[in-house]
Design an enzyme around this catalytic site. Structure first.
Site, PDB file in Angstrom:
ATOM      1  N   GLY A  35      -8.208   9.573   9.196  1.00  0.00           N
ATOM      2  CA  GLY A  35      -8.582   9.736  10.596  1.00  0.00           C
ATOM      3  C   GLY A  35      -9.644  10.787  10.871  1.00  0.00           C
ATOM      4  CE  LYS A  82      -3.073   2.847   2.704  1.00  0.00           C
ATOM      5  NZ  LYS A  82      -3.657   3.124   4.031  1.00  0.00           N
ATOM      6  CB  ALA A 128      -8.173   7.739   4.194  1.00  0.00           C
ATOM      7  N   GLY A 129     -10.808   8.114   6.045  1.00  0.00           N
ATOM      8  CA  GLY A 129     -11.915   9.017   6.318  1.00  0.00           C
ATOM      9  C   GLY A 129     -13.219   8.353   6.708  1.00  0.00           C
TER      10      GLY A 129
END
Length: 268
Positions: free
Chosen positions: A160, A99, A187-188
């Site tokens: 985050g 990743k 993400a998020g």
């Protein structure tokens, strides 16, 4: 439509949930979260350390599950750092998957698109399968695919932040433009409903960490996400009705209601 498993490089994954292993209060809580969600992949960073990510116990937990590992280059800010970290990860984990994160902005942790593309090109030449962490930029997506990526990992919102899917239009466009590529929202994601929404768009998987590791009950939250992702994927395959402006009766009107007909007979 029959549900199909997610396959990457001829490896069949048990779930469309990719779970991060950073930031858990303890190794035991990490273990409980993995048990509760049975993720398809576990992501591991070589550069970031935390309470759950230090010591032999952490590694024993990760190895004990036998779940495929996706090393990541979290914390890298330039091409050379990212490439070197990826090469170290390949030696440690004996895995060509990586990743790829190359951060360009400290405040939003937004990836640097130029460095990301350059690092991707170098790693693919070295035989890696690159999972690029990117914004929802469709031009960048095209360039990464041209470089040899079959997997794209656009963010839902900053790492985050828990804000969910900030740009639905762009995420829909990516799915529409690249129907044959594996797309993972990374993400998020802050709530199970965010994950369901992404899967209902036709995304192939969800990668998350903070929403589980920082939850009041990480194991319970991990299980909730696993169910939400499965529900969203099943809903997408089932064919979700399109939204429309006007009402549409769910019960068709063929003739007069039967009670209206009975009242007419009584009057006669």
């Amino acid at each position: 439509m029959k549900k199909q498993s997610l396959i990457i490089d001829d490896i069949t994954l048990s779930s469309r949930l990719f779970l991060g292993t950073a930031g858990y209060p303890s190794p035991d809580i990490l273990r409980q979260a993995i048990e509760a969600s049975n993720p398809g992949l576990l992501t591991v960073s070589l550069r970031r350390e935390n309470i759950a990510g230090t010591g032999q116990k952490f590694w024993n937990i990760i190895k004990g599950f036998g779940i495929p590992i996706l090393p990541n280059t979290a914390g890298c800010y330039n091409v050379q750092e990212a490439v070197t970290t990826a090469e170290m990860a390949r030696e440690i984990f004996e895995c060509n998957w990586i990743k790829l994160e190359v951060i360009g902005d400290d405040y939003t942790l937004q990836p640097d698109p130029f460095a990301l593309l350059e690092a991707t090109q170098q790693l693919i030449e070295k035989g890696f399968t690159v999972f690029p962490y990117m914004t929802e930029d469709i031009v960048l997506a095209e360039k990464l695919i041209e470089a040899g990526c079959n997997i794209l990992m656009p963010w839902g919102s900053p790492i985050g932040s828990g804000r969910g899917l900030n740009n639905l239009y762009a995420l829909k466009m990516l799915r529409s433009r690249f129907p044959d590529k594996t797309l993972v929202v990374d993400a998020g994601i802050g709530a199970p409903s965010h994950a369901t929404a992404a899967m209902e768009l036709g995304y192939d998987a969800i990668l998350l960490n903070t929403a589980v590791s920082k939850a009041k009950d990480p194991a319970m939250m991990a299980g909730a996400f696993a169910k939400a992702i499965e529900a969203g994927h099943t809903g997408y395959l089932s064919g979700i009705v399109e939204a429309q402006e006007n009402a549409s009766a769910s019960t068709p009107v063929i003739d007069k209601p039967f009670w209206h007909q009975e009242k007419s007979k009584i009057k006669q």
